[in-house]
Design an enzyme around this catalytic site. Sequence first.
Site, PDB file in Angstrom:
ATOM      1  N   ASP A 152       0.783  -1.187  -0.171  1.00  0.00           N
ATOM      2  CA  ASP A 152       0.110  -0.060   0.077  1.00  0.00           C
ATOM      3  C   ASP A 152       0.929   1.192  -0.009  1.00  0.00           C
ATOM      4  O   ASP A 152       2.004   1.243   0.288  1.00  0.00           O
ATOM      5  CB  ASP A 152      -0.679   0.081   1.333  1.00  0.00           C
ATOM      6  CG  ASP A 152      -2.130  -0.571   1.242  1.00  0.00           C
ATOM      7  OD1 ASP A 152      -2.527  -1.064   0.137  1.00  0.00           O
ATOM      8  OD2 ASP A 152      -2.804  -0.664   2.286  1.00  0.00           O
TER       9      ASP A 152
ATOM     10  N   LYS B 224      -2.196   4.440  -4.982  1.00  0.00           N
ATOM     11  CA  LYS B 224      -2.325   5.380  -6.125  1.00  0.00           C
ATOM     12  C   LYS B 224      -0.816   5.901  -6.560  1.00  0.00           C
ATOM     13  O   LYS B 224       0.007   6.296  -5.512  1.00  0.00           O
ATOM     14  CB  LYS B 224      -3.241   6.589  -5.462  1.00  0.00           C
ATOM     15  CG  LYS B 224      -4.608   6.600  -5.634  1.00  0.00           C
ATOM     16  CD  LYS B 224      -5.220   7.626  -5.403  1.00  0.00           C
ATOM     17  CE  LYS B 224      -6.640   7.224  -4.553  1.00  0.00           C
ATOM     18  NZ  LYS B 224      -6.820   7.792  -3.286  1.00  0.00           N
TER      19      LYS B 224
ATOM     20  N   MET C 138      -8.750   8.953   9.281  1.00  0.00           N
ATOM     21  CA  MET C 138      -9.322   9.530   7.929  1.00  0.00           C
ATOM     22  C   MET C 138     -10.131  10.642   8.296  1.00  0.00           C
ATOM     23  O   MET C 138     -10.288  11.041   9.526  1.00  0.00           O
ATOM     24  CB  MET C 138      -9.965   8.425   7.198  1.00  0.00           C
ATOM     25  CG  MET C 138      -9.229   7.114   6.726  1.00  0.00           C
ATOM     26  SD  MET C 138     -10.118   6.150   5.771  1.00  0.00           S
ATOM     27  CE  MET C 138     -10.955   5.055   7.162  1.00  0.00           C
TER      28      MET C 138
HETATM   29  N1  SAH Z   1      -4.795   0.302   8.824  1.00  0.00           N
HETATM   30  C1  SAH Z   1      -4.408   1.621   9.377  1.00  0.00           C
HETATM   31  C2  SAH Z   1      -5.241   2.556   8.927  1.00  0.00           C
HETATM   32  C3  SAH Z   1      -5.812   2.917   7.478  1.00  0.00           C
HETATM   33  S1  SAH Z   1      -6.956   4.001   7.216  1.00  0.00           S
HETATM   34  C4  SAH Z   1      -3.709   1.505  10.694  1.00  0.00           C
HETATM   35  O1  SAH Z   1      -4.034   0.634  11.531  1.00  0.00           O
HETATM   36  O2  SAH Z   1      -2.866   2.693  11.070  1.00  0.00           O
HETATM   37  C5  SAH Z   1      -5.666   5.242   6.902  1.00  0.00           C
HETATM   38  C6  SAH Z   1      -5.690   6.250   7.900  1.00  0.00           C
HETATM   39  O3  SAH Z   1      -5.001   5.760   8.791  1.00  0.00           O
HETATM   40  C7  SAH Z   1      -5.113   7.758   7.423  1.00  0.00           C
HETATM   41  O4  SAH Z   1      -6.227   8.408   6.830  1.00  0.00           O
HETATM   42  C8  SAH Z   1      -4.763   8.183   8.774  1.00  0.00           C
HETATM   43  O5  SAH Z   1      -5.985   8.683   9.357  1.00  0.00           O
HETATM   44  C9  SAH Z   1      -4.508   6.843   9.347  1.00  0.00           C
HETATM   45  N2  SAH Z   1      -2.972   6.953   9.388  1.00  0.00           N
HETATM   46  C10 SAH Z   1      -2.351   5.740   8.958  1.00  0.00           C
HETATM   47  N3  SAH Z   1      -0.771   5.911   8.841  1.00  0.00           N
HETATM   48  C11 SAH Z   1      -0.634   7.121   9.587  1.00  0.00           C
HETATM   49  C12 SAH Z   1       0.494   7.767  10.230  1.00  0.00           C
HETATM   50  N4  SAH Z   1       1.819   7.538   9.948  1.00  0.00           N
HETATM   51  N5  SAH Z   1       0.207   9.095  10.583  1.00  0.00           N
HETATM   52  C13 SAH Z   1      -0.915   9.525  10.712  1.00  0.00           C
HETATM   53  N6  SAH Z   1      -1.956   9.052  10.416  1.00  0.00           N
HETATM   54  C14 SAH Z   1      -1.799   7.411   9.846  1.00  0.00           C
END
Ligand code: SAH
Length: 500
Positions: free
Chosen positions: A36, A58, A173
């Site tokens: 991803d 993307k 998100m």
């Molecule tokens: N499975 C992932 C979340 C996926 S949804 C997890 O457990 O972290 C994607 C969202 O995750 C983003 O829009 C953001 O809100 C958050 N996110 C993922 N990595 C991040 C990071 N390094 N810093 C801040 N937000 C993050």
Amino acid sequence: MNKGKCFLVGAGPGDPGMLTLRGREALERAGVVVYDNLANPELLGFAPAEAELIYAGKKPGDHAMTQGDINRLLVEKTKAGHLVVRLKGGDPFVFGRGAEEAEALAVAGLDFEVVPGVSSALAGPASAGIAVTRRGLNEEVTVFTGHQDPESAEGREFYRRLGARGGTLVMLMGLERLGGIAREMQKGGTSPDLPVAVVRRATMGDQVVVRGVISKIAAIVVKEGLRPPAIVVFGEVAAADHKLPGARPLSGRRIVVTRSRTQASKLAAALRDLGADVYEMPLIKREPPKDLREFAELVQDAHSYEWIVFTSANGVEAFFEIFDKLYNDAREIGGVRFAAVGLATAKSLKQRHYYVDLVAEDFHSDSLAETLRKETDVENVKILVVRPEETSGSLAVNLTKMGAIVDEAIAYRTVPETEDRTRARQRFSEEGADLIVFTSSSTVRNFFALKLPLPPDLKFASIGPVTTKTLAEFKAKPSIEAKTHDINGLVESILLSERS
Ligand code: SAH
């Protein structure tokens, strides 16, 4: 029998150190990796060189794969018998659609395993010094997604309910809807003064934290120009007074390491330890010499020399790769003595449990001839010099002048790395970096040959005067030059310059 298996692996929030051991094991055995845009591409370095790497996020100007496409890809590759790693940002089951992927594999009757990851929902607050629970402040943590529209009836209802809930709330998100979401939460009962923190790119070198109260946070986010990915923490624990200390000396620095992948790890690890966000952009790699047969014959006869002189750690590696294939007994090397140019070269021999009889600390291999003469009478002594194709033969010439009988073993050649498996070059162009570290002239030349656009505030670090001189050829002046010309010296100088 079909032995394919798919691992749904949580890549963690961004810092490569936050991948689990189980996740790393799976990556190290992978035949196919589907990753991803939130998974740190540095982790791809753990995959075998021959693994197929498929980007499912993307790309600019390109369409992202749909969830259906990804599910089908995982099923197809697993069915074909591959060990597939599906590398997903954070934890695969926290708002990552991992459940749909697991279901698709289960329906197809395929073997799969879920490897949980460190979710941004917890690591995000922690990396900003926020403890999501604190005795006396809260008794629950809610993780929610901000993907619902706060203007819709369901959205209104959803966010008002959260506003009435209390405790710590972490939103993933929905950063662009923060204004409407905060408004509905207040309508649900949240005080307009509730502390809020927004953490962008948590655990990465360019992490940004913005604080405020819920009634003002959306305006602050707009003013600061904050873009996703970010998590938002609502609750007393997010108040600035509760912020925990803990930044490391190089936290927030994005550093590019340009050695070949096999050599880079020590430097990268040391810098990561100090908190830097390191990414590796290999610019050189070691390849067999043009005449591998001749080299192998010289290795085979190594025991017939009195001295073997190694001019680089790579030379030691290349030599013993062949030696170990030819002989099953280390004693076949005989009574030969070892000389090394440079401490790193000596260390490489010591790691193989060979005593190093003589070390020329100076990087110039010419000084080795002098050191050797001081040590012993070289007249009529048989010496084998192990060196790369691209360096001059001056060491052999000098030793011959002193009366020694010298053979040269051309062990390898250093060629430009053409692949960019972890997309580091793309990352450099798009996101930039604060510092790029050069450990040899060849990495400098190959870097400038790539003609990548240079980020405005990029600084250069050099391992020593030779590399610095090559940088000058390209009108680049390093702001850091290592005082002692090895990896430790380089790390020390980087640290000193960051402190000043
Ligand atoms: N499975 C992932 C979340 C996926 S949804 C997890 O457990 O972290 C994607 C969202 O995750 C983003 O829009 C953001 O809100 C958050 N996110 C993922 N990595 C991040 C990071 N390094 N810093 C801040 N937000 C993050």
